[in-house]
Write an enzyme that holds these catalytic residues in place. Sequence first.
Site, PDB file in Angstrom:
ATOM      1  N   LEU A  12       0.836  -1.075   0.010  1.00 41.99           N
ATOM      2  CA  LEU A  12      -0.015   0.071   0.049  1.00 41.99           C
ATOM      3  C   LEU A  12       0.914   1.248  -0.032  1.00 41.99           C
ATOM      4  O   LEU A  12       1.680   1.371   0.999  1.00 41.99           O
ATOM      5  CB  LEU A  12      -0.832  -0.125   1.309  1.00 41.99           C
ATOM      6  N   ASP A  13       0.695   2.411  -1.157  1.00 43.22           N
ATOM      7  CA  ASP A  13       1.520   3.472  -1.043  1.00 43.22           C
ATOM      8  C   ASP A  13       2.672   3.327  -1.293  1.00 43.22           C
ATOM      9  O   ASP A  13       3.602   4.163  -0.699  1.00 43.22           O
ATOM     10  CB  ASP A  13       0.946   4.300  -0.032  1.00 43.22           C
ATOM     11  N   GLU A  14       3.265   2.237  -1.697  1.00 44.49           N
ATOM     12  CA  GLU A  14       4.879   2.211  -1.431  1.00 44.49           C
ATOM     13  C   GLU A  14       5.297   1.567  -3.095  1.00 44.49           C
ATOM     14  O   GLU A  14       6.516   1.422  -3.196  1.00 44.49           O
ATOM     15  CB  GLU A  14       5.191   1.035  -0.562  1.00 44.49           C
TER      16      GLU A  14
END
Length: 314
Positions: A258-260
């Site tokens: 997530l979000d990486e």
Amino acid sequence: MARRRPASVVGEAAYARQNGPMVSASPHLQPDHACLIVHGKDTPGIVAAVSALIARQGGNIVTFDQYSDQLRDGAYFQRVVFHRSDLPAALPAIEADLAKTLGEGFELEWTLTDLSTPKRMAILSSKQDHCLLDLLWRHRRGDLPVSIPMVVSNHTTSADDVRSFGVPFFHVPSTPGPDKSASEARILELLVGNVDFVVLARYMQILSPDFLEKIGVPVINIHHSFLPAFIGAEPYKKAKERGVKLIGATSHYVTSDLDEGPIIEQDTVRVTHADSAAELARRGADVERQVLSRAVLWHAEDRVLRDGNHTIVF
């Protein structure tokens, strides 16, 4: 390496009959221009070989960008745009030459795309519409060389606005509870085979690893922070409470982490102690629009090369 194919006429016609006409393509598309992306291990002679190949195939180089990362085992990246007056008919011969010259001679990977064919970009959105409407507006102006076969949302609040741009709108409610498989299955039915990439324009749902595997195309997200922070709800309220002096936005490719995912573009704007949470949100939304539109443009123009969790943007 297969080049990009035109959109499915039958599929897009079906969407248009249901929801209105398709939006016309960008006038900034480049007829008879091709984009060659090359990456692999840096070795002597790559530039000369590519230049000679294009000349041998009757092409004229318009732009030539390259980057060699000597800190990462000499990884090599190249983007070349060239022109040939009869390009569509010549593509098979150019591809055969590339396969022999780069594949056998240098063991490089490559892709060749026809820049007269717009990528098909689907948009997923929720209630917040600032990024969604900005992309539709920029597309209508011809600023984005894409076609938009559909917008999918888990809310209906933007349906009329989307259709006013002549873009098909589909409402797929989010499945209550943690199991989103039913709603994701419906979205996959709409997207698979009909799009070249997907943009999450503040789509407030987490996509499962299974969805990302099945969609089979890049997914671009806009995150309401710089080097992601203040996750979850009310990020600008949290930023105000922390007394931040900079707010910003990050656009990245979506991965199962997530979000990486690999970062495409970022930007910031200075704020002060006198700015309210509402003012931070207003200014933040403006940065989000700019960052996302740049990321979409660069992806559509084949300027973003992924290397693991890194990107090279030409």
